[in-house]
Enzyme design. Structure first.
Site, PDB file in Angstrom:
ATOM      1  N   ASP A  74       0.842  -1.228  -0.100  1.00 21.19           N
ATOM      2  CA  ASP A  74       0.124  -0.052  -0.088  1.00 21.19           C
ATOM      3  C   ASP A  74       0.948   1.257  -0.126  1.00 21.19           C
ATOM      4  OD1 ASP A  74      -2.018  -1.807   0.412  1.00 21.19           O
ATOM      5  OD2 ASP A  74      -2.926  -0.996   2.009  1.00 21.19           O
ATOM      6  N   ASP A  75       0.402   2.347  -0.330  1.00 20.71           N
ATOM      7  CA  ASP A  75       0.718   3.731  -0.188  1.00 20.71           C
ATOM      8  C   ASP A  75       1.692   4.130  -1.036  1.00 20.71           C
ATOM      9  OD1 ASP A  75      -1.061   3.810   1.929  1.00 20.71           O
ATOM     10  OD2 ASP A  75       0.401   3.793   3.384  1.00 20.71           O
ATOM     11  N   HIS A 223       3.861  -2.254   2.996  1.00 19.88           N
ATOM     12  CA  HIS A 223       3.626  -0.898   2.501  1.00 19.88           C
ATOM     13  C   HIS A 223       4.905  -0.587   1.790  1.00 19.88           C
ATOM     14  CE1 HIS A 223       0.627  -0.710   5.731  1.00 19.88           C
ATOM     15  NE2 HIS A 223       0.167   0.288   5.095  1.00 19.88           N
TER      16      HIS A 223
END
Length: 267
Positions: A74-75, A223
């Site tokens: 993610d991100d 992440h």
């Protein structure tokens, strides 16, 4: 055992009013890792309750018991995306990246490289808000819909997979997003790299978290943006060979749940 699982599936179906759960599917989906107090994370029971109510739309893990695992990030995109792509290529593994629209607008090249390498691209909102604070128009026009248009512009695809930031999404929002043919992908193993990233020995901690909680058709949350992620990159390099030795195959989320990675057009 299959008979017991089927009976449990029938019981759950009677309670929720849903169709019976097939005997070859897991009757329930669970988060295997623990909860960290004081960080405004979504309660695990809420995740599990929503997975039960929106089976086939909202996933914590794959619904079967094959020895497959999905690594998700993610991100990003960010410089750590590029580093992860090198590690994944080294081990010939495909993963799923849930990108933020704001990050993609600033750094499209790592995202293009991820798509070109055969990884699946998902939508993680535009700028990572708490979705439950948003109106329906803010949820779509400002966050997910805006990011869908941007991914289409920059990468030429329209993701069918989305991940709500922090895991927070209310029932009416699930219904709205499902109406746009989207699958909500949460997780069964949270490595908590967002929490341990700055610690000495972060890579070993992340490695141990996954090995201690691994299970068939796990969806692993990590992440590639939002902070210092060198420990995540190192942990992935350690994890892949260790899990392959246990007989796990690495797949993208769309392959695990048997759904297209991308939509034919913007909704």
């Amino acid at each position: 055992m299959n008979i017991l699982l089927y009976v449990l599936g029938l019981t759950l179906s009677a309670v929720t009013g849903a169709a019976p759960i097939p005997a070859d599917e897991k009757p329930v989906q669970k988060v295997r890792t623990g909860f960290i107090d004081g960080w405004n994370q979504v309660p695990l029971k809420r995740l599990e309750d929503q997975a039960a109510r929106y089976r086939g739309t909202y996933y914590l893990e794959g619904l079967h018991n094959t020895k497959r695992i999905a690594l998700t990030f993610d991100d990003g995109p960010s410089v750590y995306t590029t580093a992860l792509l090198k590690v994944l290529d080294k081990h010939q593994v495909k993963a799923t990246f849930f990108f933020l629209g704001a990050q993609l607008a600033e750094s499209p090249e790592p995202a293009r490289a991820a798509l070109k390498a055969g990884h699946t691209i998902g939508n993680h909102s535009y700028d990572h808000p708490y979705l439950t604070d948003l109106s329906p128009s803010q949820l779509w026009d400002v966050q997910f819909g805006r990011t869908q248009r941007l991914i289409k512009e920059k990468l030429g695809v329209v993701p069918a997979l989305i991940r709500p930031p922090y895991g927070f999404v209310n029932d009416s929002q699930v219904t709205l997003l499902a109406g746009k043919q989207l699958k909500l992908i949460l997780w069964s193993i949270d490595t908590q790299d967002w929490y341990v990233a700055q610690r000495l020995g972060a890579a070993n901690a992340l490695y141990n978290t996954v090995l201690n909680h691994v299970h068939p058709e796990a969806i692993v949350l990590m992440h590639d943006g939002g902070g210092f992620r060198a420990g995540t990159v190192e942990a992935v390099d350690m994890l892949i060979p260790a899990l392959k030795k246990q007989g796990y195959e690495f797949v993208t989320v769309d392959r695990m749940i048997g759904t297209p990675a991308y939509l034919a057009a913007l909704p």
